[in-house]
Design a protein around this motif. Structure first.
Motif, PDB file in Angstrom:
ATOM      1  N   PHE A 126     115.001  -7.773 105.441  1.00 26.43           N
ATOM      2  CA  PHE A 126     115.350  -7.641 104.026  1.00 26.43           C
ATOM      3  C   PHE A 126     114.992  -6.261 103.479  1.00 26.43           C
ATOM      4  O   PHE A 126     114.705  -6.112 102.288  1.00 26.43           O
ATOM      5  CB  PHE A 126     114.639  -8.723 103.205  1.00 26.43           C
ATOM      6  CG  PHE A 126     115.045 -10.118 103.585  1.00 26.43           C
ATOM      7  CD1 PHE A 126     116.262 -10.635 103.180  1.00 26.43           C
ATOM      8  CD2 PHE A 126     114.207 -10.903 104.368  1.00 26.43           C
ATOM      9  CE1 PHE A 126     116.637 -11.924 103.530  1.00 26.43           C
ATOM     10  CE2 PHE A 126     114.572 -12.184 104.726  1.00 26.43           C
ATOM     11  CZ  PHE A 126     115.798 -12.705 104.310  1.00 26.43           C
ATOM     12  N   LEU A 127     115.019  -5.269 104.352  1.00 26.41           N
ATOM     13  CA  LEU A 127     114.718  -3.911 103.901  1.00 26.41           C
ATOM     14  C   LEU A 127     115.723  -3.442 102.856  1.00 26.41           C
ATOM     15  O   LEU A 127     115.378  -2.683 101.946  1.00 26.41           O
ATOM     16  CB  LEU A 127     114.715  -2.959 105.099  1.00 26.41           C
ATOM     17  CG  LEU A 127     114.447  -1.478 104.792  1.00 26.41           C
ATOM     18  CD1 LEU A 127     113.050  -1.295 104.198  1.00 26.41           C
ATOM     19  CD2 LEU A 127     114.605  -0.624 106.050  1.00 26.41           C
ATOM     20  N   TYR A 128     116.955  -3.912 102.975  1.00 32.75           N
ATOM     21  CA  TYR A 128     117.994  -3.469 102.046  1.00 32.75           C
ATOM     22  C   TYR A 128     117.696  -3.876 100.604  1.00 32.75           C
ATOM     23  O   TYR A 128     118.207  -3.253  99.657  1.00 32.75           O
ATOM     24  CB  TYR A 128     119.353  -4.035 102.467  1.00 32.75           C
ATOM     25  CG  TYR A 128     119.478  -5.526 102.311  1.00 32.75           C
ATOM     26  CD1 TYR A 128     119.968  -6.086 101.135  1.00 32.75           C
ATOM     27  CD2 TYR A 128     119.102  -6.387 103.340  1.00 32.75           C
ATOM     28  CE1 TYR A 128     120.085  -7.457 100.985  1.00 32.75           C
ATOM     29  CE2 TYR A 128     119.215  -7.756 103.200  1.00 32.75           C
ATOM     30  CZ  TYR A 128     119.703  -8.288 102.022  1.00 32.75           C
ATOM     31  OH  TYR A 128     119.811  -9.643 101.874  1.00 32.75           O
ATOM     32  N   THR A 129     116.868  -4.916 100.417  1.00 28.56           N
ATOM     33  CA  THR A 129     116.548  -5.338  99.051  1.00 28.56           C
ATOM     34  C   THR A 129     115.783  -4.251  98.300  1.00 28.56           C
ATOM     35  O   THR A 129     115.955  -4.094  97.086  1.00 28.56           O
ATOM     36  CB  THR A 129     115.724  -6.636  99.068  1.00 28.56           C
ATOM     37  OG1 THR A 129     114.532  -6.432  99.846  1.00 28.56           O
ATOM     38  CG2 THR A 129     116.529  -7.771  99.678  1.00 28.56           C
ATOM     39  N   TYR A 130     114.945  -3.502  99.027  1.00 26.81           N
ATOM     40  CA  TYR A 130     114.236  -2.396  98.382  1.00 26.81           C
ATOM     41  C   TYR A 130     115.225  -1.315  97.950  1.00 26.81           C
ATOM     42  O   TYR A 130     115.064  -0.697  96.888  1.00 26.81           O
ATOM     43  CB  TYR A 130     113.188  -1.816  99.331  1.00 26.81           C
ATOM     44  CG  TYR A 130     112.085  -2.786  99.688  1.00 26.81           C
ATOM     45  CD1 TYR A 130     111.025  -3.004  98.816  1.00 26.81           C
ATOM     46  CD2 TYR A 130     112.111  -3.492 100.887  1.00 26.81           C
ATOM     47  CE1 TYR A 130     110.008  -3.900  99.133  1.00 26.81           C
ATOM     48  CE2 TYR A 130     111.107  -4.386 101.212  1.00 26.81           C
ATOM     49  CZ  TYR A 130     110.063  -4.590 100.332  1.00 26.81           C
ATOM     50  OH  TYR A 130     109.061  -5.484 100.643  1.00 26.81           O
ATOM     51  N   GLY A 131     116.240  -1.096  98.785  1.00 30.57           N
ATOM     52  CA  GLY A 131     117.283  -0.152  98.396  1.00 30.57           C
ATOM     53  C   GLY A 131     118.036  -0.615  97.165  1.00 30.57           C
ATOM     54  O   GLY A 131     118.377   0.193  96.294  1.00 30.57           O
ATOM     55  N   ASP A 132     118.291  -1.928  97.083  1.00 30.17           N
ATOM     56  CA  ASP A 132     118.977  -2.472  95.907  1.00 30.17           C
ATOM     57  C   ASP A 132     118.154  -2.260  94.638  1.00 30.17           C
ATOM     58  O   ASP A 132     118.695  -1.915  93.577  1.00 30.17           O
ATOM     59  CB  ASP A 132     119.254  -3.961  96.100  1.00 30.17           C
ATOM     60  CG  ASP A 132     120.250  -4.228  97.219  1.00 30.17           C
ATOM     61  OD1 ASP A 132     120.987  -3.292  97.584  1.00 30.17           O
ATOM     62  OD2 ASP A 132     120.283  -5.367  97.724  1.00 30.17           O
ATOM     63  N   ILE A 133     116.838  -2.476  94.753  1.00 28.87           N
ATOM     64  CA  ILE A 133     115.970  -2.317  93.579  1.00 28.87           C
ATOM     65  C   ILE A 133     115.951  -0.863  93.112  1.00 28.87           C
ATOM     66  O   ILE A 133     116.095  -0.571  91.917  1.00 28.87           O
ATOM     67  CB  ILE A 133     114.546  -2.806  93.905  1.00 28.87           C
ATOM     68  CG1 ILE A 133     114.553  -4.314  94.173  1.00 28.87           C
ATOM     69  CG2 ILE A 133     113.588  -2.470  92.766  1.00 28.87           C
ATOM     70  CD1 ILE A 133     113.225  -4.863  94.668  1.00 28.87           C
ATOM     71  N   VAL A 134     115.779   0.055  94.067  1.00 30.04           N
ATOM     72  CA  VAL A 134     115.745   1.479  93.711  1.00 30.04           C
ATOM     73  C   VAL A 134     117.086   1.912  93.131  1.00 30.04           C
ATOM     74  O   VAL A 134     117.147   2.677  92.157  1.00 30.04           O
ATOM     75  CB  VAL A 134     115.374   2.328  94.943  1.00 30.04           C
ATOM     76  CG1 VAL A 134     115.441   3.815  94.614  1.00 30.04           C
ATOM     77  CG2 VAL A 134     113.981   1.968  95.441  1.00 30.04           C
ATOM     78  N   TYR A 135     118.168   1.407  93.716  1.00 33.36           N
ATOM     79  CA  TYR A 135     119.502   1.749  93.223  1.00 33.36           C
ATOM     80  C   TYR A 135     119.702   1.230  91.799  1.00 33.36           C
ATOM     81  O   TYR A 135     120.307   1.906  90.952  1.00 33.36           O
ATOM     82  CB  TYR A 135     120.562   1.162  94.152  1.00 33.36           C
ATOM     83  CG  TYR A 135     121.914   1.812  94.034  1.00 33.36           C
ATOM     84  CD1 TYR A 135     122.260   2.883  94.843  1.00 33.36           C
ATOM     85  CD2 TYR A 135     122.850   1.351  93.108  1.00 33.36           C
ATOM     86  CE1 TYR A 135     123.502   3.486  94.745  1.00 33.36           C
ATOM     87  CE2 TYR A 135     124.089   1.949  92.995  1.00 33.36           C
ATOM     88  CZ  TYR A 135     124.411   3.014  93.819  1.00 33.36           C
ATOM     89  OH  TYR A 135     125.636   3.615  93.699  1.00 33.36           O
TER      90      TYR A 135
END
Length: 224
Positions: free
Chosen positions: A132-141
């Motif tokens: 779920f690393l992509y979730t951190y990208g979603d939050i930052v985005y």
């Protein structure tokens, strides 16, 4: 979501409608369209995914990795566009006080996170669904998107009630700051074709200089 991404890419492109399509600041907008198209392609294949090592599953991972790489190029391209077009004045600079700065930094960081995630998924397909690393990208985005909204409202003078009026200038009558005369825009417009012409011109100058050097140092021997 992929269709919304394409619509967003079109709106970003339309925002530069007063610029020629050959302007270098349009390059990240073209990359954004390419990225949106790749994500749409991968989304259309989601229904065909079966096993973790299946053909369509691996193909989706590769397509999304390519899209993430294109996105990171577009992110750095937007930094270039911002630098070439931003107005030099109070409240708009290279500090974190400028929402544009936080916005493009957030977009770049999230793009790097997406690239790392897609590389991990391509190397270890069995992590799909548990990574779920992509979730951190979603939050930052998402944080960057919020700051983009703030920057857009600032640009349209919605924050007129603030001490600096949330504008590029200083609120008249509220505060006086001695500033030097600054240019309206960052740098002159540069066309994509100018880069090729400049390279060709530099090459021509070098060739002519070399010919002059050879002619000046040549020795002519005459036999009588």
């Amino acid at each position: 979501m992929a269709c919304i991404h394409i619509l967003s890419a079109f709106l970003y492109w339309w925002a530069w409608h007063d610029r020629t399509w050959r302007d270098v600041i349009m390059i990240p907008e073209y990359l954004n369209h390419l990225e949106a198209g790749l994500y749409l392609w991968s989304a259309l294949w989601y229904s065909r995914e079966d096993t973790l090592g299946g053909y369509y599953t691996l193909a989706v991972h590769k397509i999304e990795l390519a899209a993430a790489l294109v996105e990171i190029l577009a992110s750095f391209g937007w930094i270039m566009s911002w630098y070439m077009t931003y107005i030099r004045t109070l409240g708009r600079g290279f500090s974190l006080d400028d929402p544009d700065t936080i916005s493009y930094l957030s977009t770049s960081i999230s793009s790097i996170i997406y690239v790392i995630y897609n590389i991990q998924i391509n190397i270890y397909p069995e992590q799909y669904g548990t990574n779920f690393l992509y979730t951190y990208g979603d939050i930052v985005y998402f944080v960057g998107a919020c700051y983009y909204i703030i920057a857009a409202l600032r640009d349209d003078h919605w924050f007129w009630f603030l001490p600096f009026a949330g504008q590029y200038g200083v609120a008249v009558g509220r505060i006086h700051v001695d500033t030097r005369s600054l240019p309206q825009f960052g740098v002159p417009r540069v066309l994509i074709t100018d880069l090729c012409c400049r390279k060709r011109k530099d090459t021509t100058i070098k060739v002519n200089n070399q010919r002059e050097f050879d002619n000046g140092n040549s020795i002519v021997t005459t036999y009588l």
